[in-house]
Design a protein around this motif. Structure first.
Motif, mmCIF file in Angstrom:
data_model
loop_
_atom_site.group_PDB
_atom_site.id
_atom_site.type_symbol
_atom_site.label_atom_id
_atom_site.label_comp_id
_atom_site.label_asym_id
_atom_site.label_seq_id
_atom_site.Cartn_x
_atom_site.Cartn_y
_atom_site.Cartn_z
ATOM 1 N N GLY A 33 0.794 -1.216 0.000
ATOM 2 C CA GLY A 33 0.000 0.000 0.000
ATOM 3 C C GLY A 33 0.826 1.265 0.000
ATOM 4 N N TRP A 34 0.152 2.351 -0.334
ATOM 5 C CA TRP A 34 0.711 3.699 -0.239
ATOM 6 C C TRP A 34 -0.160 4.506 0.727
ATOM 7 C CZ3 TRP A 34 5.217 5.547 -2.134
ATOM 8 C CH2 TRP A 34 5.851 4.821 -3.137
ATOM 9 N N PHE A 35 0.518 5.222 1.586
ATOM 10 C CA PHE A 35 -0.143 6.123 2.520
ATOM 11 C C PHE A 35 0.519 7.483 2.401
ATOM 12 C CE2 PHE A 35 -2.702 3.196 5.122
ATOM 13 C CZ PHE A 35 -2.206 1.987 4.667
ATOM 14 N N ARG A 36 -0.099 8.509 2.958
ATOM 15 C CA ARG A 36 0.512 9.838 2.933
ATOM 16 C C ARG A 36 0.189 10.578 4.216
ATOM 17 N NH1 ARG A 36 -3.179 12.676 -1.856
ATOM 18 N NH2 ARG A 36 -5.109 12.925 -0.627
ATOM 19 N N GLN A 37 1.066 11.517 4.513
ATOM 20 C CA GLN A 37 0.881 12.324 5.713
ATOM 21 C C GLN A 37 1.226 13.769 5.387
ATOM 22 O OE1 GLN A 37 2.936 10.888 9.211
ATOM 23 N NE2 GLN A 37 1.565 12.031 10.552
ATOM 24 N N ALA A 38 0.225 14.619 5.478
ATOM 25 C CA ALA A 38 0.417 16.049 5.262
ATOM 26 C C ALA A 38 0.795 16.697 6.591
ATOM 27 C CB ALA A 38 -0.861 16.665 4.704
ATOM 28 N N SER A 83 -3.035 14.562 -12.583
ATOM 29 C CA SER A 83 -3.926 15.673 -12.196
ATOM 30 C C SER A 83 -3.723 16.057 -10.732
ATOM 31 C CB SER A 83 -5.392 15.290 -12.436
ATOM 32 O OG SER A 83 -5.613 14.952 -13.785
ATOM 33 N N LEU A 84 -2.468 16.224 -10.381
ATOM 34 C CA LEU A 84 -2.141 16.494 -8.987
ATOM 35 C C LEU A 84 -2.712 17.831 -8.524
ATOM 36 C CD1 LEU A 84 1.459 15.074 -8.978
ATOM 37 C CD2 LEU A 84 -0.350 14.406 -7.381
ATOM 38 N N LYS A 85 -3.102 17.860 -7.267
ATOM 39 C CA LYS A 85 -3.692 19.047 -6.647
ATOM 40 C C LYS A 85 -2.826 19.474 -5.460
ATOM 41 C CE LYS A 85 -8.304 17.172 -7.604
ATOM 42 N NZ LYS A 85 -9.604 16.775 -7.002
ATOM 43 N N PRO A 86 -2.890 20.734 -5.080
ATOM 44 C CA PRO A 86 -2.119 21.166 -3.900
ATOM 45 C C PRO A 86 -2.427 20.335 -2.660
ATOM 46 C CG PRO A 86 -2.896 23.067 -5.118
ATOM 47 C CD PRO A 86 -3.523 21.865 -5.764
ATOM 48 N N GLU A 87 -3.654 19.856 -2.538
ATOM 49 C CA GLU A 87 -4.014 19.046 -1.372
ATOM 50 C C GLU A 87 -3.398 17.653 -1.396
ATOM 51 O OE1 GLU A 87 -6.087 20.752 -3.381
ATOM 52 O OE2 GLU A 87 -7.975 19.656 -3.697
ATOM 53 N N ASP A 88 -2.732 17.296 -2.485
ATOM 54 C CA ASP A 88 -1.992 16.025 -2.534
ATOM 55 C C ASP A 88 -0.612 16.167 -1.903
ATOM 56 O OD1 ASP A 88 -3.360 15.518 -5.810
ATOM 57 O OD2 ASP A 88 -3.994 14.539 -3.950
ATOM 58 N N THR A 89 -0.239 17.372 -1.544
ATOM 59 C CA THR A 89 1.066 17.602 -0.921
ATOM 60 C C THR A 89 1.168 16.844 0.394
ATOM 61 O OG1 THR A 89 1.337 19.777 -1.943
ATOM 62 C CG2 THR A 89 2.552 19.363 0.102
ATOM 63 N N ALA A 90 2.201 16.020 0.505
ATOM 64 C CA ALA A 90 2.379 15.185 1.689
ATOM 65 C C ALA A 90 3.668 14.394 1.551
ATOM 66 C CB ALA A 90 1.203 14.226 1.855
ATOM 67 N N VAL A 91 4.042 13.751 2.624
ATOM 68 C CA VAL A 91 5.078 12.728 2.562
ATOM 69 C C VAL A 91 4.361 11.412 2.272
ATOM 70 C CG1 VAL A 91 6.894 11.510 3.786
ATOM 71 C CG2 VAL A 91 6.560 13.967 4.166
ATOM 72 N N TYR A 92 4.804 10.713 1.254
ATOM 73 C CA TYR A 92 4.184 9.466 0.830
ATOM 74 C C TYR A 92 5.034 8.281 1.301
ATOM 75 C CZ TYR A 92 0.751 11.876 -2.015
ATOM 76 O OH TYR A 92 -0.303 12.654 -2.438
ATOM 77 N N TYR A 93 4.343 7.291 1.866
ATOM 78 C CA TYR A 93 4.996 6.102 2.395
ATOM 79 C C TYR A 93 4.453 4.856 1.723
ATOM 80 C CZ TYR A 93 6.185 9.218 6.312
ATOM 81 O OH TYR A 93 6.648 10.254 7.082
ATOM 82 N N CYS A 94 5.334 3.911 1.435
ATOM 83 C CA CYS A 94 4.861 2.611 0.989
ATOM 84 C C CYS A 94 4.952 1.637 2.164
ATOM 85 C CB CYS A 94 5.659 2.100 -0.203
ATOM 86 S SG CYS A 94 7.430 1.911 0.067
ATOM 87 N N ALA A 95 4.125 0.614 2.119
ATOM 88 C CA ALA A 95 4.048 -0.306 3.241
ATOM 89 C C ALA A 95 3.594 -1.679 2.767
ATOM 90 C CB ALA A 95 3.076 0.232 4.284
ATOM 91 N N THR A 119 8.705 9.721 0.975
ATOM 92 C CA THR A 119 9.209 10.566 -0.095
ATOM 93 C C THR A 119 8.261 11.761 -0.218
ATOM 94 O OG1 THR A 119 9.938 10.624 -2.410
ATOM 95 C CG2 THR A 119 8.000 9.274 -1.938
ATOM 96 N N GLN A 120 8.847 12.950 -0.281
ATOM 97 C CA GLN A 120 8.052 14.189 -0.248
ATOM 98 C C GLN A 120 7.479 14.501 -1.630
ATOM 99 O OE1 GLN A 120 7.404 16.497 2.429
ATOM 100 N NE2 GLN A 120 5.978 17.338 0.915
ATOM 101 N N VAL A 121 6.185 14.779 -1.641
ATOM 102 C CA VAL A 121 5.520 15.265 -2.850
ATOM 103 C C VAL A 121 4.936 16.629 -2.520
ATOM 104 C CG1 VAL A 121 3.596 14.936 -4.443
ATOM 105 C CG2 VAL A 121 4.988 12.968 -3.729
ATOM 106 N N THR A 122 5.326 17.629 -3.310
ATOM 107 C CA THR A 122 4.822 18.980 -3.108
ATOM 108 C C THR A 122 4.182 19.461 -4.406
ATOM 109 O OG1 THR A 122 6.575 19.448 -1.508
ATOM 110 C CG2 THR A 122 5.384 21.328 -2.417
ATOM 111 N N VAL A 123 2.932 19.881 -4.312
ATOM 112 C CA VAL A 123 2.205 20.345 -5.485
ATOM 113 C C VAL A 123 1.889 21.825 -5.281
ATOM 114 C CG1 VAL A 123 0.223 20.000 -6.990
ATOM 115 C CG2 VAL A 123 1.189 18.057 -5.740
ATOM 116 N N SER A 124 2.419 22.655 -6.166
ATOM 117 C CA SER A 124 2.197 24.090 -6.049
ATOM 118 C C SER A 124 0.992 24.505 -6.897
ATOM 119 C CB SER A 124 3.436 24.854 -6.497
ATOM 120 O OG SER A 124 3.702 24.589 -7.865
#
Length: 125
Positions: A33-38, A83-95, A119-124
């Motif tokens: 899985g993939w998870f994220r934490q903003a 179609s990335l959005k600013p609200e997708d900004t987060a650190v993404y983790y696989c598990a 891994t950091q994803v930042t969407v401006s």
């Protein structure tokens, strides 16, 4: 099992990005899985793929924009994000989940015993 995530970066809204998670060692995980934490928020489920039949699950917030896939030859699980959005900004983790995880548990953090570094994803905007 050891997991290593990569592929994050800084992109503009509307762009695409592909995250990759490489694993090493033996795994009996039923789900990957993939998870994220903003910042300031709890870690949340993004997507999961069942090891055996590649069935997938997505959070409503990413459904139709993100695709999770598994490459057994390369020992990777990828997350194609479009179609990335600013609200997708987060650190993404696989598990990797436990071997006994059932479908109803695939979205739960508690089902995942092994985690990669984020891994950091930042969407401006």
């Amino acid at each position: 099992v050891q997991l290593q995530a990569s592929g994050g970066g800084l992109v503009q809204a509307g762009a695409s990005l592909r995250l990759s998670c490489a694993w090493s060692g033996r795994t009996s995980a039923r789900y990957l899985g993939w998870f994220r934490q903003a910042p300031g928020k709890d870690r949340e489920f993004v997507a999961a793929i069942k090891w055996r039949d590649r069935s997938t699950h997505y959070a409503d917030s990413v459904k139709g924009r993100f695709v999770i896939s598994r490459d057994s030859a390369e020992n990777t699980v990828d997350l194609q994000m479009s179609s990335l959005k600013p609200e997708d900004t987060a650190v993404y983790y696989c598990a990797a989940s436990g071997s006994g995880t059932i479908t109803s548990q695939a979205r739960s953090l508690e089902s995942y015993a092994s985690w990669g570094q984020g891994t950091q994803v930042t969407v401006s905007s």
